[in-house]
Design a protein around this motif. Structure first.
Motif, short mmCIF file in Angstrom:
data_model
loop_
_atom_site.label_atom_id
_atom_site.label_comp_id
_atom_site.label_asym_id
_atom_site.label_seq_id
_atom_site.Cartn_x
_atom_site.Cartn_y
_atom_site.Cartn_z
N PHE A 180 0.83 -1.20 0.00
CA PHE A 180 0.00 0.00 0.00
C PHE A 180 0.87 1.26 0.00
O PHE A 180 0.58 2.23 -0.71
CB PHE A 180 -0.93 0.01 1.21
CG PHE A 180 -2.02 -1.02 1.15
CD1 PHE A 180 -2.78 -1.18 0.00
CD2 PHE A 180 -2.29 -1.84 2.24
CE1 PHE A 180 -3.79 -2.13 -0.07
CE2 PHE A 180 -3.30 -2.79 2.18
CZ PHE A 180 -4.04 -2.94 1.02
N LEU A 181 1.93 1.24 0.78
CA LEU A 181 2.80 2.41 0.87
C LEU A 181 3.58 2.65 -0.42
O LEU A 181 3.97 3.78 -0.72
CB LEU A 181 3.77 2.26 2.04
CG LEU A 181 3.14 2.27 3.44
CD1 LEU A 181 4.22 2.04 4.49
CD2 LEU A 181 2.42 3.59 3.69
N GLU A 182 3.83 1.60 -1.18
CA GLU A 182 4.58 1.73 -2.43
C GLU A 182 3.71 2.24 -3.58
O GLU A 182 4.24 2.61 -4.64
CB GLU A 182 5.19 0.37 -2.80
CG GLU A 182 6.36 -0.02 -1.88
CD GLU A 182 6.77 -1.47 -2.04
OE1 GLU A 182 6.12 -2.19 -2.84
OE2 GLU A 182 7.72 -1.89 -1.35
N MET A 183 2.39 2.27 -3.37
CA MET A 183 1.51 2.83 -4.39
C MET A 183 1.73 4.33 -4.49
O MET A 183 2.10 4.98 -3.51
CB MET A 183 0.04 2.58 -4.02
CG MET A 183 -0.41 1.13 -4.05
SD MET A 183 -2.15 1.01 -3.50
CE MET A 183 -2.52 -0.67 -3.95
N ASP A 184 1.49 4.89 -5.68
CA ASP A 184 1.56 6.34 -5.82
C ASP A 184 0.60 6.99 -4.83
O ASP A 184 0.91 8.03 -4.22
CB ASP A 184 1.21 6.77 -7.25
CG ASP A 184 2.28 6.37 -8.26
OD1 ASP A 184 3.45 6.22 -7.83
OD2 ASP A 184 1.95 6.21 -9.43
N LYS A 185 -0.56 6.39 -4.70
CA LYS A 185 -1.53 6.81 -3.69
C LYS A 185 -2.40 5.62 -3.36
O LYS A 185 -2.71 4.80 -4.23
CB LYS A 185 -2.38 7.99 -4.19
CG LYS A 185 -3.02 7.83 -5.55
CD LYS A 185 -3.73 9.10 -5.96
CE LYS A 185 -4.44 8.96 -7.31
NZ LYS A 185 -3.51 8.87 -8.44
N ILE A 186 -2.76 5.50 -2.09
CA ILE A 186 -3.58 4.37 -1.66
C ILE A 186 -4.97 4.45 -2.26
O ILE A 186 -5.52 3.47 -2.75
CB ILE A 186 -3.66 4.31 -0.12
CG1 ILE A 186 -2.26 4.07 0.48
CG2 ILE A 186 -4.63 3.21 0.34
CD1 ILE A 186 -2.21 4.18 1.99
N TYR A 187 -5.53 5.66 -2.22
CA TYR A 187 -6.89 5.88 -2.73
C TYR A 187 -6.83 6.54 -4.10
O TYR A 187 -6.10 7.50 -4.32
CB TYR A 187 -7.68 6.74 -1.74
CG TYR A 187 -7.79 6.09 -0.38
CD1 TYR A 187 -8.70 5.08 -0.12
CD2 TYR A 187 -6.92 6.47 0.65
CE1 TYR A 187 -8.78 4.47 1.12
CE2 TYR A 187 -6.99 5.86 1.90
CZ TYR A 187 -7.92 4.87 2.13
OH TYR A 187 -7.98 4.25 3.36
N LYS A 188 -7.64 6.03 -5.01
CA LYS A 188 -7.60 6.49 -6.40
C LYS A 188 -8.57 7.62 -6.71
O LYS A 188 -8.41 8.32 -7.71
CB LYS A 188 -7.90 5.31 -7.34
CG LYS A 188 -6.70 4.41 -7.61
CD LYS A 188 -6.27 3.59 -6.41
CE LYS A 188 -7.28 2.51 -6.07
NZ LYS A 188 -6.84 1.68 -4.91
N THR A 189 -9.58 7.79 -5.88
CA THR A 189 -10.57 8.84 -6.12
C THR A 189 -10.31 10.03 -5.20
O THR A 189 -9.81 9.87 -4.08
CB THR A 189 -12.00 8.32 -5.86
OG1 THR A 189 -12.13 7.94 -4.48
CG2 THR A 189 -12.30 7.12 -6.75
N LYS A 190 -10.67 11.20 -5.68
CA LYS A 190 -10.44 12.42 -4.90
C LYS A 190 -11.15 12.38 -3.56
O LYS A 190 -10.60 12.76 -2.52
CB LYS A 190 -10.91 13.64 -5.71
CG LYS A 190 -10.65 14.97 -5.02
CD LYS A 190 -11.11 16.13 -5.88
CE LYS A 190 -10.86 17.47 -5.18
NZ LYS A 190 -11.34 18.61 -6.00
N HIS A 191 -12.39 11.90 -3.57
CA HIS A 191 -13.19 11.83 -2.34
C HIS A 191 -12.48 11.05 -1.25
O HIS A 191 -12.31 11.54 -0.12
CB HIS A 191 -14.54 11.20 -2.64
CG HIS A 191 -15.35 10.88 -1.41
ND1 HIS A 191 -16.13 11.81 -0.78
CD2 HIS A 191 -15.47 9.72 -0.68
CE1 HIS A 191 -16.70 11.26 0.28
NE2 HIS A 191 -16.33 9.99 0.35
N PHE A 192 -12.08 9.82 -1.56
CA PHE A 192 -11.46 8.97 -0.55
C PHE A 192 -10.03 9.40 -0.24
O PHE A 192 -9.57 9.26 0.90
CB PHE A 192 -11.50 7.51 -1.00
CG PHE A 192 -12.85 6.89 -0.86
CD1 PHE A 192 -13.30 6.43 0.37
CD2 PHE A 192 -13.70 6.78 -1.95
CE1 PHE A 192 -14.56 5.86 0.52
CE2 PHE A 192 -14.97 6.22 -1.82
CZ PHE A 192 -15.40 5.76 -0.59
#
Length: 211
Positions: A180-192
Protein backbone atom coordinates in the motif's frame (compact mmCIF):
# COMPACT_ATOMS: atom_id res chain seq x y z
CA UNK A 1 -20.26 -13.07 18.29
CA UNK A 2 -22.56 -13.36 15.31
CA UNK A 3 -23.37 -10.01 13.74
CA UNK A 4 -26.88 -9.47 12.42
CA UNK A 5 -27.19 -7.51 9.17
CA UNK A 6 -28.42 -3.97 9.66
CA UNK A 7 -31.88 -3.01 8.45
CA UNK A 8 -30.28 -0.86 5.75
CA UNK A 9 -28.09 -3.74 4.58
CA UNK A 10 -31.05 -6.13 4.34
CA UNK A 11 -33.42 -3.61 2.77
CA UNK A 12 -30.88 -2.56 0.17
CA UNK A 13 -30.28 -6.17 -0.86
CA UNK A 14 -34.01 -6.88 -0.99
CA UNK A 15 -34.63 -3.82 -3.15
CA UNK A 16 -31.78 -4.81 -5.47
CA UNK A 17 -33.06 -8.33 -6.05
CA UNK A 18 -36.68 -7.20 -6.32
CA UNK A 19 -35.62 -4.94 -9.16
CA UNK A 20 -34.68 -8.10 -11.07
CA UNK A 21 -37.97 -9.84 -10.28
CA UNK A 22 -36.54 -12.19 -7.66
CA UNK A 23 -39.26 -14.04 -5.76
CA UNK A 24 -39.55 -13.70 -1.96
CA UNK A 25 -38.20 -17.25 -1.60
CA UNK A 26 -35.12 -16.45 -3.68
CA UNK A 27 -34.53 -13.20 -1.79
CA UNK A 28 -34.78 -15.08 1.49
CA UNK A 29 -32.45 -17.83 0.25
CA UNK A 30 -29.80 -15.45 -1.10
CA UNK A 31 -30.01 -13.23 2.00
CA UNK A 32 -29.55 -16.22 4.29
CA UNK A 33 -26.55 -17.37 2.28
CA UNK A 34 -24.88 -13.97 2.60
CA UNK A 35 -25.60 -13.77 6.32
CA UNK A 36 -24.24 -17.28 6.87
CA UNK A 37 -21.10 -16.80 4.79
CA UNK A 38 -20.17 -13.50 6.43
CA UNK A 39 -20.86 -14.88 9.91
CA UNK A 40 -18.50 -17.84 9.81
CA UNK A 41 -16.65 -18.73 13.01
CA UNK A 42 -13.31 -17.93 11.40
CA UNK A 43 -14.38 -14.49 10.16
CA UNK A 44 -13.53 -11.57 12.41
CA UNK A 45 -13.06 -8.70 9.95
CA UNK A 46 -14.64 -9.88 6.68
CA UNK A 47 -18.08 -9.85 8.27
CA UNK A 48 -21.46 -8.21 7.82
CA UNK A 49 -20.06 -5.22 9.68
CA UNK A 50 -17.54 -4.80 6.86
CA UNK A 51 -20.37 -4.82 4.31
CA UNK A 52 -22.28 -2.27 6.36
CA UNK A 53 -19.23 0.00 6.46
CA UNK A 54 -18.78 -0.28 2.68
CA UNK A 55 -22.42 0.52 2.05
CA UNK A 56 -22.18 3.58 4.28
CA UNK A 57 -19.04 4.83 2.50
CA UNK A 58 -20.42 4.19 -0.99
CA UNK A 59 -23.79 5.81 -0.32
CA UNK A 60 -21.88 9.02 0.38
CA UNK A 61 -20.63 9.03 -3.24
CA UNK A 62 -23.68 7.42 -4.88
CA UNK A 63 -24.21 10.44 -7.16
CA UNK A 64 -20.77 9.78 -8.68
CA UNK A 65 -21.39 6.08 -9.28
CA UNK A 66 -22.32 5.23 -12.87
CA UNK A 67 -23.85 1.80 -12.20
CA UNK A 68 -25.16 1.48 -8.66
CA UNK A 69 -26.56 -2.02 -9.19
CA UNK A 70 -23.17 -3.37 -10.26
CA UNK A 71 -21.63 -1.71 -7.19
CA UNK A 72 -24.16 -3.35 -4.88
CA UNK A 73 -23.70 -6.83 -6.31
CA UNK A 74 -19.94 -6.38 -5.91
CA UNK A 75 -20.40 -5.19 -2.34
CA UNK A 76 -22.51 -8.12 -1.16
CA UNK A 77 -20.43 -10.81 -2.84
CA UNK A 78 -16.83 -9.56 -2.86
CA UNK A 79 -15.78 -11.42 0.32
CA UNK A 80 -18.47 -14.10 0.43
CA UNK A 81 -15.73 -16.71 0.00
CA UNK A 82 -12.85 -15.99 2.36
CA UNK A 83 -10.42 -18.62 3.56
CA UNK A 84 -7.17 -17.45 5.14
CA UNK A 85 -5.21 -20.39 3.72
CA UNK A 86 -6.41 -19.87 0.15
CA UNK A 87 -5.12 -17.39 -2.44
CA UNK A 88 -8.11 -17.48 -4.79
CA UNK A 89 -10.83 -16.01 -2.55
CA UNK A 90 -11.56 -13.16 -4.93
CA UNK A 91 -11.85 -15.51 -7.89
CA UNK A 92 -14.18 -17.83 -6.00
CA UNK A 93 -16.29 -14.93 -4.74
CA UNK A 94 -16.57 -13.50 -8.24
CA UNK A 95 -17.58 -16.90 -9.60
CA UNK A 96 -20.31 -17.34 -6.99
CA UNK A 97 -21.56 -13.81 -7.60
CA UNK A 98 -21.79 -14.58 -11.31
CA UNK A 99 -23.79 -17.74 -10.68
CA UNK A 100 -26.26 -15.98 -8.42
CA UNK A 101 -26.75 -13.09 -10.84
CA UNK A 102 -27.08 -15.43 -13.80
CA UNK A 103 -29.84 -17.32 -11.98
CA UNK A 104 -31.74 -14.02 -11.75
CA UNK A 105 -31.47 -13.47 -15.49
CA UNK A 106 -29.22 -10.45 -15.06
CA UNK A 107 -27.42 -9.27 -18.19
CA UNK A 108 -23.97 -10.58 -19.03
CA UNK A 109 -22.68 -7.00 -19.02
CA UNK A 110 -23.66 -6.39 -15.40
CA UNK A 111 -22.34 -9.78 -14.34
CA UNK A 112 -18.98 -9.18 -16.01
CA UNK A 113 -18.58 -5.70 -14.54
CA UNK A 114 -19.35 -6.95 -11.05
CA UNK A 115 -16.97 -9.88 -11.35
CA UNK A 116 -14.19 -7.53 -12.49
CA UNK A 117 -14.84 -5.21 -9.54
CA UNK A 118 -14.63 -8.12 -7.12
CA UNK A 119 -11.39 -9.30 -8.70
CA UNK A 120 -10.01 -5.75 -8.40
CA UNK A 121 -10.01 -6.09 -4.60
CA UNK A 122 -7.15 -8.57 -4.93
CA UNK A 123 -4.58 -5.84 -5.62
CA UNK A 124 -6.52 -2.57 -5.29
CA UNK A 125 -4.68 -1.15 -8.29
CA UNK A 126 -5.96 1.90 -10.12
CA UNK A 127 -8.56 1.07 -12.77
CA UNK A 128 -9.67 2.78 -15.97
CA UNK A 129 -13.20 2.33 -14.62
CA UNK A 130 -14.14 5.03 -12.09
CA UNK A 131 -16.76 2.86 -10.39
CA UNK A 132 -14.14 0.21 -9.71
CA UNK A 133 -11.88 2.84 -8.14
CA UNK A 134 -14.69 3.95 -5.85
CA UNK A 135 -15.34 0.35 -4.88
CA UNK A 136 -11.75 -0.56 -4.09
CA UNK A 137 -11.29 2.73 -2.25
CA UNK A 138 -14.33 2.01 -0.08
CA UNK A 139 -12.94 -1.48 0.57
CA UNK A 140 -9.81 0.19 1.98
CA UNK A 141 -11.65 2.89 3.94
CA UNK A 142 -10.86 1.02 7.16
CA UNK A 143 -7.19 1.96 6.74
CA UNK A 144 -7.97 5.64 7.19
CA UNK A 145 -10.01 5.42 10.39
CA UNK A 146 -8.88 6.68 13.79
CA UNK A 147 -6.14 4.60 15.38
CA UNK A 148 -8.42 2.82 17.85
CA UNK A 149 -10.67 1.60 15.03
CA UNK A 150 -7.68 0.68 12.87
CA UNK A 151 -6.06 -1.22 15.74
CA UNK A 152 -9.26 -3.24 16.23
CA UNK A 153 -9.33 -3.98 12.48
CA UNK A 154 -5.71 -5.15 12.51
CA UNK A 155 -6.40 -7.40 15.51
CA UNK A 156 -9.43 -8.89 13.73
CA UNK A 157 -7.38 -9.65 10.62
CA UNK A 158 -4.78 -11.34 12.83
CA UNK A 159 -7.51 -13.57 14.29
CA UNK A 160 -8.55 -14.63 10.79
CA UNK A 161 -4.99 -15.77 10.20
CA UNK A 162 -4.59 -17.42 13.61
CA UNK A 163 -3.46 -20.62 11.90
CA UNK A 164 -0.11 -18.94 11.20
CA UNK A 165 2.57 -18.27 13.84
CA UNK A 166 3.69 -14.66 14.37
CA UNK A 167 6.88 -15.12 12.38
CA UNK A 168 4.96 -16.17 9.28
CA UNK A 169 2.01 -13.82 9.73
CA UNK A 170 4.09 -10.74 10.47
CA UNK A 171 6.21 -11.25 7.35
CA UNK A 172 3.09 -11.55 5.20
CA UNK A 173 1.38 -8.62 6.86
CA UNK A 174 4.44 -6.40 6.36
CA UNK A 175 4.41 -7.30 2.68
CA UNK A 176 0.75 -6.28 2.35
CA UNK A 177 1.22 -3.00 4.21
CA UNK A 178 4.34 -2.06 2.27
CA UNK A 179 2.44 -2.76 -0.94
CA UNK A 180 0.00 0.00 0.00
CA UNK A 181 2.80 2.41 0.87
CA UNK A 182 4.58 1.73 -2.43
CA UNK A 183 1.51 2.83 -4.39
CA UNK A 184 1.56 6.34 -5.82
CA UNK A 185 -1.53 6.81 -3.69
CA UNK A 186 -3.58 4.37 -1.66
CA UNK A 187 -6.89 5.88 -2.73
CA UNK A 188 -7.60 6.49 -6.40
CA UNK A 189 -10.57 8.84 -6.12
CA UNK A 190 -10.44 12.42 -4.90
CA UNK A 191 -13.19 11.83 -2.34
CA UNK A 192 -11.46 8.97 -0.55
CA UNK A 193 -7.98 10.39 -0.98
CA UNK A 194 -8.90 13.65 0.72
CA UNK A 195 -10.82 11.82 3.43
CA UNK A 196 -8.43 8.99 4.33
CA UNK A 197 -5.00 9.11 2.61
CA UNK A 198 -3.02 10.91 5.32
CA UNK A 199 -4.47 8.95 8.23
CA UNK A 200 -4.15 5.65 6.38
CA UNK A 201 -0.42 6.13 5.89
CA UNK A 202 0.05 7.13 9.52
CA UNK A 203 -1.81 4.01 10.65
CA UNK A 204 0.16 1.72 8.37
CA UNK A 205 3.51 3.14 9.49
CA UNK A 206 2.42 2.70 13.09
CA UNK A 207 1.35 -0.92 12.61
CA UNK A 208 4.60 -1.70 10.83
CA UNK A 209 6.50 -0.60 13.93
CA UNK A 210 4.69 -3.28 15.94
CA UNK A 211 5.30 -6.15 13.51
Amino acid sequence: MKIKPSILLKETFTELLTKYNATPDIISKFSAEIEEQYSGKKKFYHTLAHLQHLLQELKAVKSDIKNWDVMLFSLYYHDIIYNAVKSDNEEQSAELAGKRMQSLGISAEIIQKSKLQILATKKHAESADSDTNYFTDADLAILGQDWETYESYAASVRKEYAIYPDMVYNAGRRKVLKHFLEMDKIYKTKHFQEKFETQAKLNIFKELRFL
